[in-house]
Design an enzyme around this catalytic site. Structure first.
Site, PDB file in Angstrom:
ATOM      1  N   CYS A   1       0.829  -1.212   0.000  1.00 35.97           N
ATOM      2  CA  CYS A   1       0.000   0.000   0.000  1.00 35.97           C
ATOM      3  C   CYS A   1       0.864   1.264   0.000  1.00 35.97           C
ATOM      4  O   CYS A   1       1.686   1.478   0.901  1.00 35.97           O
ATOM      5  CB  CYS A   1      -0.929  -0.024   1.218  1.00 35.97           C
TER       6      CYS A   1
ATOM      7  N   CYS B   1       0.369   3.509   2.993  1.00 39.41           N
ATOM      8  CA  CYS B   1       0.985   2.917   4.186  1.00 39.41           C
ATOM      9  C   CYS B   1       2.479   3.249   4.224  1.00 39.41           C
ATOM     10  O   CYS B   1       3.033   3.571   5.283  1.00 39.41           O
ATOM     11  CB  CYS B   1       0.786   1.402   4.207  1.00 39.41           C
TER      12      CYS B   1
ATOM     13  N   CYS C   1     -20.320   4.058   2.506  1.00 37.64           N
ATOM     14  CA  CYS C   1     -18.956   4.531   2.801  1.00 37.64           C
ATOM     15  C   CYS C   1     -18.507   4.086   4.197  1.00 37.64           C
ATOM     16  O   CYS C   1     -19.151   4.402   5.202  1.00 37.64           O
ATOM     17  CB  CYS C   1     -18.929   6.058   2.678  1.00 37.64           C
TER      18      CYS C   1
ATOM     19  N   CYS D   1     -17.660   6.930   6.550  1.00 40.15           N
ATOM     20  CA  CYS D   1     -18.887   7.588   7.019  1.00 40.15           C
ATOM     21  C   CYS D   1     -19.495   6.814   8.190  1.00 40.15           C
ATOM     22  O   CYS D   1     -19.984   7.403   9.161  1.00 40.15           O
ATOM     23  CB  CYS D   1     -19.904   7.692   5.897  1.00 40.15           C
TER      24      CYS D   1
END
Length: 437
Positions: free
Chosen positions: A60, A63, A190, A193
């Site tokens: 990633c 990351c 999401c 969210c």
């Protein structure tokens, strides 16, 4: 055939190297503890301390960018808060246990290790350290039997406190109101969210009566989302009190504590400075002392001793200090020296000269007297100590609000000596006046 075999061998070596555990992002000297299913419970879940844990994937890019900041945070928190990391490529079950859906995901394990708090703040060492400190402070307060903190983030928030906004009510509730608003644009699917939802509810509960928090489902009300340039979820917009033009971007953290503190800073900026009111009747004291946590009472020199410019300079200083301490929501009043004798006696002011000052708590019937200079710096230091709970207090004499004399307000003019009546001695016969020795 030999070339193909050699190629396969090289590929095998590369794959073997890639498969080694050594590809972890953090070294042993980094200060970041490598967490696995074998040590996670012992190191994190069963510990009494706070832990910050990053769930990452070695491939990633975000990351990798986080590594230097996360290491810096680990070094700063060494011996205070545990900082660890889980390689989700190697330990998928552990990451799945905590609902990790994207990388990097950072969770803070506080007093309730079964329900870690998602970290949605800035991906910087400072942001991570600040969140760790706040969580540690919250744990300490809980153990001391106190409340979880200023923002109430340790408590539960009510979803009812968050106002559902739509294309049909947005203009009336937000744009046409004098209220201050924070509006979240979200999508139901999401993940971030969903993580924000409980924090948003807690913040809305804490800010009730000061700042309104709303939420717009951007998948249903796409026109609103498009109007305000929403490109990702969640997006939070700040609409200040008063006339609404273009909103500002919310750039704070994503915890209830962060949201509340950010909103209160803006709320305080919009609070008008309190008016310093002359004590002309008892109603003034009711509004500015009885209905306030504290009231600042200034006793200014008589107008003949300190004319209009002198008095206005004092009042200007008081107004400036009122603005400085407006967040405290205190009352501010003034009286001319000797004009309110019962009040001066109750506060033990009379006889010490003017100007003078006392701060009174009507609820506790106690007061504190300014002993330093009656100037901006002297008063500021005096009031600052009181705001921190410092300073000596005395009981108000009589343990009740003293009688207030009703009088006309100052007209803003200079004082004038009373005109003495001229005595006409033209008709007096001086010979008729006998002097007794």
């Amino acid at each position: 055939m030999k070339m193909m075999s050699r190629g396969l061998m090289v590929l095998g070596v590369v794959m073997a190297v890639w498969a080694q555990p050594g590809r972890a992002l953090y070294s042993k000297s980094s200060g970041v503890v490598e967490l696995t299913p074998n040590n996670f419970d012992n190191r994190v879940k069963d510990s009494d301390g706070v832990w910050v844990v990053e769930f990452y994937a070695p491939w990633c890019g975000h990351c990798k960018q986080l590594v230097p900041e996360y290491q810096k945070a680990a070094q700063a928190l060494k011996g205070i808060v545990g900082v660890g990391a889980v390689d989700c490529d190697q330990h998928k079950s552990l990451c799945g246990q905590y609902g990790v859906q994207g990388f990097p995901t950072i969770k803070v394990f506080g007093s309730n290790k079964k329900k870690p708090e998602a970290y949605n703040g800035a991906r910087t060492a400072q942001g991570i350290v600040q969140q760790a400190q706040k969580t540690a402070e919250s744990v300490v307060r809980e153990r001391m039997g106190g409340k979880s903190g200023k923002s109430g983030s340790g408590g539960s928030g009510s979803k009812d406190a968050v106002i559902e906004l739509t294309e049909s009510n947005f203009k009336k509730l937000v744009l046409d109101s004098d209220d201050m608003w924070l509006v979240e644009f979200f999508a139901p699917w999401c993940g971030h969210c969903k993580n924000l939802a409980p924090e948003w509810a807690k913040a809305a509960t804490e800010l009730k009566g000061k700042v309104k928090l709303g939420a717009v489902d951007a998948t249903v009300h796409g026109g609103l989302a498009s109007q305000y340039g929403v490109q990702g979820y969640p997006t939070i917009k700040y609409f200040p009190s008063g006339p609404k033009s273009s909103p500002e971007e919310f750039d704070g953290g994503r915890t209830a504590n962060d949201i509340v503190n950010w909103a209160l800073d803006r709320f305080t900026e919009n609070i008008p400075a309190p008016e310093v009111v002359q004590i002309t009747n008892s109603d003034v004291m009711v509004e500015n002392c009885e209905k306030k946590s504290l009231c600042v009472i200034a006793f200014l020199p008589h107008i003949l001793d300190c004319q209009s410019k002198c008095r206005n300079d004092f009042i200007k200083t008081l107004n400036k200090l009122g603005d400085k301490f407006k967040k405290q929501a205190w009352g501010w009043v003034w009286a001319e020296g000797t004009a309110q004798p019962a009040l001066e006696e109750a506060l033990d002011i009379g006889g010490f000269g003017y100007p003078a000052m006392a701060v009174m708590s009507h609820k506790k019937m106690k007061y504190s007297t300014l002993t330093g200079s009656f100037g901006y710096d002297g008063i500021k230091e005096f009031l600052r100590d009181l705001s921190y709970g410092k300073g000596r207090t005395s009981p108000v004499k009589g343990a009740k609000m003293p009688e207030i004399v009703s009088l006309d307000p100052w007209d803003g003019k200079d004082g004038e000596l009373p005109v003495e009546e001229d005595i006409d001695l033209s008709d007096v016969e001086l010979d008729d006046i006998k002097t007794e020795l």
